[in-house]
Design an enzyme around this catalytic site. Structure first.
Site, PDB file in Angstrom:
ATOM      1  N   SER A   1      -2.855  -0.682  -3.303  1.00 28.34           N
ATOM      2  CA  SER A   1      -3.656   0.426  -2.835  1.00 28.34           C
ATOM      3  C   SER A   1      -2.811   1.712  -2.755  1.00 28.34           C
ATOM      4  CB  SER A   1      -4.413  -0.152  -1.635  1.00 28.34           C
ATOM      5  OG  SER A   1      -5.591  -0.827  -1.850  1.00 28.34           O
TER       6      SER A   1
ATOM      7  N   ILE B   1       0.922  -1.121   0.084  1.00 30.82           N
ATOM      8  CA  ILE B   1      -0.002  -0.074  -0.003  1.00 30.82           C
ATOM      9  C   ILE B   1       0.776   1.317  -0.072  1.00 30.82           C
ATOM     10  CG2 ILE B   1      -0.344  -0.014   2.532  1.00 30.82           C
ATOM     11  CD1 ILE B   1      -3.289   1.070   2.064  1.00 30.82           C
ATOM     12  N   CYS B   2       0.300   2.281  -0.789  1.00 38.79           N
ATOM     13  CA  CYS B   2       0.941   3.488  -0.728  1.00 38.79           C
ATOM     14  C   CYS B   2       2.455   3.562  -1.410  1.00 38.79           C
ATOM     15  CB  CYS B   2       0.927   4.171   0.742  1.00 38.79           C
ATOM     16  SG  CYS B   2       0.862   6.051   0.666  1.00 38.79           S
ATOM     17  N   HIS B   3       3.383   3.877  -0.610  1.00 37.77           N
ATOM     18  CA  HIS B   3       4.685   4.335  -1.119  1.00 37.77           C
ATOM     19  C   HIS B   3       5.513   2.922  -1.078  1.00 37.77           C
ATOM     20  CE1 HIS B   3       3.995   8.313  -0.313  1.00 37.77           C
ATOM     21  NE2 HIS B   3       4.931   8.728  -1.272  1.00 37.77           N
ATOM     22  N   ALA B   4       4.922   1.485  -0.479  1.00 35.24           N
ATOM     23  CA  ALA B   4       5.430   0.319  -0.291  1.00 35.24           C
ATOM     24  C   ALA B   4       6.117  -0.012  -2.195  1.00 35.24           C
ATOM     25  CB  ALA B   4       4.617  -0.358   0.242  1.00 35.24           C
TER      26      ALA B   4
END
Length: 179
Positions: free
Chosen positions: A158, A105-108
């Protein structure tokens, strides 16, 4: 199923760790906090320090084959630290090579780019990563949650904390189907 939650010693966005963690536990999975160093990880609420969480296993002393799946929480600093750690990058890559499901999710997605596993895949992330994903051979989409089954495993991604409900429901469904 044992699910690894991989974080750096600091910089993980707390809500992106705790909500998927709780969702996994509530669904009957064993959540395991894996980091690059023993001790505790320092979580953040955006730029403010938040809680600490005890590390249960250390990259380099554990392996992907002891887990059924991998969750990569975001936070800006967390994946930046992880992508600079060869053992963490190898740990992530091993999940893909073994065909195990991964959720990020996100910056991962930065960690996925560094592990060279986005080529040929459709995924989403925080919007500022779209150029990095495209440069790594992936296709960035602006969707709340995206499931990609290109290759031997499934990847769930996401964009941001607002997507957590959809992210948690989707990764649990995908991980459950892979068990």
């Amino acid at each position: 199923m044992r699910i690894a939650f991989l974080t750096a010693p600091e910089g993980v966005e707390q809500v992106e760790l705790t909500e998927p963690w709780q969702a996994a536990v509530d669904a009957g999975h064993e959540a395991v906090l894996v980091s690059t160093k023993p001790g505790k990880v320092q979580a953040f609420d955006h730029l403010d320090t938040a809680d600490t969480f005890p590390v249960q296993e250390v990259v380099g002393e554990t392996s992907a084959d002891s887990f059924g799946g991998l969750v990569l929480p975001g936070g800006v600093a967390n994946p930046d630290f992880l992508r600079m750690d060869d053992k963490a990058v190898s740990f992530v890559r091993d999940f893909f090579e073994q065909g195990r499901p991964v959720a990020a999710i996100c910056h991962a997605a930065w960690t996925l780019v560094e592990a060279d596993v986005v080529r040929g895949r459709e995924l989403t992330s925080w919007p500022s990563l779209r150029t990095d994903i495209r440069n790594a051979g992936g296709t960035w989409v602006d969707e709340q949650v995206k499931v990609c089954d290109h290759g031997p495993n499934k990847l769930v991604t996401s964009r941001k904390p607002d997507d957590l409900k959809a992210f948690c429901g989707t990764f649990l469904e995908v991980f459950g189907a892979e068990a």
